[in-house]
Design a protein around this motif. Sequence first.
Motif, PDB file in Angstrom:
ATOM      1  N   SER A   1      39.085   0.767  21.266  1.00 48.83           N
ATOM      2  CA  SER A   1      38.638   2.158  21.194  1.00 48.83           C
ATOM      3  C   SER A   1      37.322   2.353  21.944  1.00 48.83           C
ATOM      4  CB  SER A   1      38.476   2.595  19.731  1.00 48.83           C
ATOM      5  OG  SER A   1      37.528   1.770  19.059  1.00 48.83           O
ATOM      6  N   GLU A   2      36.434   1.348  21.890  1.00 54.45           N
ATOM      7  CA  GLU A   2      35.171   1.414  22.619  1.00 54.45           C
ATOM      8  C   GLU A   2      35.404   1.315  24.123  1.00 54.45           C
ATOM      9  OE1 GLU A   2      32.115  -0.610  19.406  1.00 54.45           O
ATOM     10  OE2 GLU A   2      33.412  -1.911  20.597  1.00 54.45           O
ATOM     11  N   LEU A   3      36.357   0.478  24.500  1.00 49.98           N
ATOM     12  CA  LEU A   3      36.711   0.352  25.914  1.00 49.98           C
ATOM     13  C   LEU A   3      37.266   1.666  26.447  1.00 49.98           C
ATOM     14  CD1 LEU A   3      36.904  -1.594  28.311  1.00 49.98           C
ATOM     15  CD2 LEU A   3      39.166  -2.271  27.497  1.00 49.98           C
ATOM     16  N   MET A   4      38.051   2.332  25.644  1.00 55.91           N
ATOM     17  CA  MET A   4      38.612   3.624  26.036  1.00 55.91           C
ATOM     18  C   MET A   4      37.518   4.666  26.222  1.00 55.91           C
ATOM     19  SD  MET A   4      41.961   3.699  26.402  1.00 55.91           S
ATOM     20  CE  MET A   4      42.465   5.372  26.028  1.00 55.91           C
ATOM     21  N   ARG A   5      36.489   4.608  25.386  1.00 59.15           N
ATOM     22  CA  ARG A   5      35.385   5.557  25.533  1.00 59.15           C
ATOM     23  C   ARG A   5      34.560   5.265  26.791  1.00 59.15           C
ATOM     24  NH1 ARG A   5      35.047   5.094  19.831  1.00 59.15           N
ATOM     25  NH2 ARG A   5      33.370   3.549  19.961  1.00 59.15           N
TER      26      ARG A   5
ATOM     27  N   ILE B   1      41.187  -4.755  32.991  1.00 61.49           N
ATOM     28  CA  ILE B   1      40.246  -5.402  32.078  1.00 61.49           C
ATOM     29  C   ILE B   1      41.007  -6.181  31.003  1.00 61.49           C
ATOM     30  CG2 ILE B   1      38.475  -4.983  30.328  1.00 61.49           C
ATOM     31  CD1 ILE B   1      37.535  -2.632  32.049  1.00 61.49           C
ATOM     32  N   LEU B   2      42.061  -5.566  30.478  1.00 60.55           N
ATOM     33  CA  LEU B   2      42.870  -6.253  29.467  1.00 60.55           C
ATOM     34  C   LEU B   2      43.515  -7.514  30.046  1.00 60.55           C
ATOM     35  CD1 LEU B   2      44.617  -3.231  27.694  1.00 60.55           C
ATOM     36  CD2 LEU B   2      42.813  -4.686  26.764  1.00 60.55           C
TER      37      LEU B   2
ATOM     38  N   THR C   1      55.897 -17.558  20.283  1.00 57.77           N
ATOM     39  CA  THR C   1      56.108 -16.200  19.785  1.00 57.77           C
ATOM     40  C   THR C   1      54.766 -15.474  19.638  1.00 57.77           C
ATOM     41  OG1 THR C   1      55.936 -16.863  17.473  1.00 57.77           O
ATOM     42  CG2 THR C   1      58.129 -16.969  18.495  1.00 57.77           C
ATOM     43  N   ARG C   2      54.868 -14.193  19.438  1.00 50.92           N
ATOM     44  CA  ARG C   2      53.685 -13.367  19.219  1.00 50.92           C
ATOM     45  C   ARG C   2      52.889 -13.876  18.006  1.00 50.92           C
ATOM     46  NH1 ARG C   2      52.523  -7.626  20.067  1.00 50.92           N
ATOM     47  NH2 ARG C   2      51.299  -6.788  18.335  1.00 50.92           N
ATOM     48  N   ALA C   3      53.595 -14.240  16.938  1.00 56.76           N
ATOM     49  CA  ALA C   3      52.937 -14.728  15.723  1.00 56.76           C
ATOM     50  C   ALA C   3      52.201 -16.035  15.990  1.00 56.76           C
ATOM     51  CB  ALA C   3      53.958 -14.916  14.614  1.00 56.76           C
ATOM     52  N   GLU C   4      52.775 -16.910  16.815  1.00 55.41           N
ATOM     53  CA  GLU C   4      52.128 -18.190  17.115  1.00 55.41           C
ATOM     54  C   GLU C   4      50.880 -17.982  17.974  1.00 55.41           C
ATOM     55  OE1 GLU C   4      55.769 -21.439  17.003  1.00 55.41           O
ATOM     56  OE2 GLU C   4      55.648 -20.064  18.711  1.00 55.41           O
ATOM     57  N   ILE C   5      50.931 -17.031  18.888  1.00 58.45           N
ATOM     58  CA  ILE C   5      49.740 -16.718  19.683  1.00 58.45           C
ATOM     59  C   ILE C   5      48.629 -16.206  18.772  1.00 58.45           C
ATOM     60  CG2 ILE C   5      48.796 -15.218  21.482  1.00 58.45           C
ATOM     61  CD1 ILE C   5      51.626 -15.155  22.708  1.00 58.45           C
ATOM     62  N   LYS C   6      48.988 -15.302  17.880  1.00 58.58           N
ATOM     63  CA  LYS C   6      47.999 -14.732  16.963  1.00 58.58           C
ATOM     64  C   LYS C   6      47.368 -15.824  16.106  1.00 58.58           C
ATOM     65  CE  LYS C   6      47.490 -10.980  13.605  1.00 58.58           C
ATOM     66  NZ  LYS C   6      48.195  -9.875  12.899  1.00 58.58           N
ATOM     67  N   GLU C   7      48.183 -16.753  15.631  1.00 58.84           N
ATOM     68  CA  GLU C   7      47.687 -17.846  14.794  1.00 58.84           C
ATOM     69  C   GLU C   7      46.753 -18.759  15.585  1.00 58.84           C
ATOM     70  OE1 GLU C   7      49.436 -21.742  12.346  1.00 58.84           O
ATOM     71  OE2 GLU C   7      50.801 -20.152  13.033  1.00 58.84           O
ATOM     72  N   ARG C   8      47.139 -19.064  16.837  1.00 60.17           N
ATOM     73  CA  ARG C   8      46.326 -19.962  17.660  1.00 60.17           C
ATOM     74  C   ARG C   8      44.986 -19.314  18.027  1.00 60.17           C
ATOM     75  NH1 ARG C   8      45.083 -25.202  18.628  1.00 60.17           N
ATOM     76  NH2 ARG C   8      44.582 -25.557  20.838  1.00 60.17           N
ATOM     77  N   VAL C   9      44.987 -18.039  18.317  1.00 58.12           N
ATOM     78  CA  VAL C   9      43.746 -17.332  18.617  1.00 58.12           C
ATOM     79  C   VAL C   9      42.810 -17.373  17.417  1.00 58.12           C
ATOM     80  CG1 VAL C   9      42.744 -15.059  19.067  1.00 58.12           C
ATOM     81  CG2 VAL C   9      44.724 -15.823  20.379  1.00 58.12           C
TER      82      VAL C   9
ATOM     83  N   SER D   1      43.419  -7.340  18.532  1.00 55.09           N
ATOM     84  CA  SER D   1      44.058  -6.036  18.401  1.00 55.09           C
ATOM     85  C   SER D   1      45.498  -6.146  18.877  1.00 55.09           C
ATOM     86  CB  SER D   1      43.320  -4.995  19.257  1.00 55.09           C
ATOM     87  OG  SER D   1      43.499  -5.272  20.637  1.00 55.09           O
ATOM     88  N   GLY D   2      46.339  -5.255  18.400  1.00 55.04           N
ATOM     89  CA  GLY D   2      47.731  -5.245  18.834  1.00 55.04           C
ATOM     90  C   GLY D   2      47.860  -5.042  20.330  1.00 55.04           C
ATOM     91  N   THR D   3      46.961  -4.242  20.898  1.00 54.74           N
ATOM     92  CA  THR D   3      47.005  -3.968  22.337  1.00 54.74           C
ATOM     93  C   THR D   3      46.743  -5.226  23.146  1.00 54.74           C
ATOM     94  OG1 THR D   3      46.218  -1.712  21.963  1.00 54.74           O
ATOM     95  CG2 THR D   3      46.017  -2.579  24.188  1.00 54.74           C
ATOM     96  N   LEU D   4      45.716  -5.986  22.776  1.00 55.50           N
ATOM     97  CA  LEU D   4      45.402  -7.199  23.517  1.00 55.50           C
ATOM     98  C   LEU D   4      46.453  -8.282  23.268  1.00 55.50           C
ATOM     99  CD1 LEU D   4      43.618  -8.702  25.428  1.00 55.50           C
ATOM    100  CD2 LEU D   4      42.046  -9.220  23.557  1.00 55.50           C
ATOM    101  N   LEU D   5      46.998  -8.333  22.072  1.00 55.30           N
ATOM    102  CA  LEU D   5      48.064  -9.291  21.782  1.00 55.30           C
ATOM    103  C   LEU D   5      49.297  -8.986  22.638  1.00 55.30           C
ATOM    104  CD1 LEU D   5      48.844 -11.724  20.083  1.00 55.30           C
ATOM    105  CD2 LEU D   5      49.527 -10.177  18.248  1.00 55.30           C
TER     106      LEU D   5
END
Length: 241
Positions: A27-31, A164-165, A191-199, A208-212
């Motif tokens: 949201s800050e990046l969008m601003r 930027i993303l 998978t998406r879940a494994e990336i989230k866990e590793r991060v 954020s969902g957007t960056l994921l």
Amino acid sequence: LGTDLALLNGSSIKAESDFDSGLVHYSELMRALPFPTKMVSIYLPGSIIEASIRYSRQSGDFFDQKKGFLQVDFGVNLENPSVTGKFSGADLTSYESLLDANKLDRIASINGERFDPNKKYFVALPRNLLKGFCNIEPLVEYVLNDKTIEMPEHDSYVPAIQLILRQCAKNIWNRLGDFESIDKDGDNLITRAEIKERVKEILNQELSGTLLDELVFTLDADRDGRISKEEFLKMKANLNS
């Protein structure tokens, strides 16, 4: 975009906030980037690049706000870069002295290599600048008069915020380790879940969902929502080439 350098006019950025923690929410990046800045890539002679930078910074009154003021990326080494505007704290006398001596905003090097005004560089910049926005005369005149120039297709652009993303995604992938470190269940698919866990494990952050989404998109060549080992190795090599 795989270019030699990037240019961005100052009015594209709303520099109203400091990010002291080093963390920037979407949201800050969008601003900070509220406009649909459509970045394209094009070959331009070094002489036109330098003339455009100098024109964008030096034309008009010293105290005026310059919406066309061209910012350059960190790979561009400028000698005596202009600092102007009534809130800049810059010294008018020093500015005029360098301006009279023709020493302001000279490109010394690009990506560590000596600048060559006769070389054509691959440049990323907002598409509307090529069409006359901010009226950067050296750039506009070159585009209008050089019949050999290859203009980008109408829909061949990437929004600045998306770039930027992508860069954030690249930086994160380079910190997550090898394929096996991320593929926790050993099924040869990330998978998406494994990336989230590793991060979370490595960076101690909740993405954020957007960056994921961008992390998955960056390596998922067949767009099935999962990353195979072949995709992982191939795309990571491309990211760092």
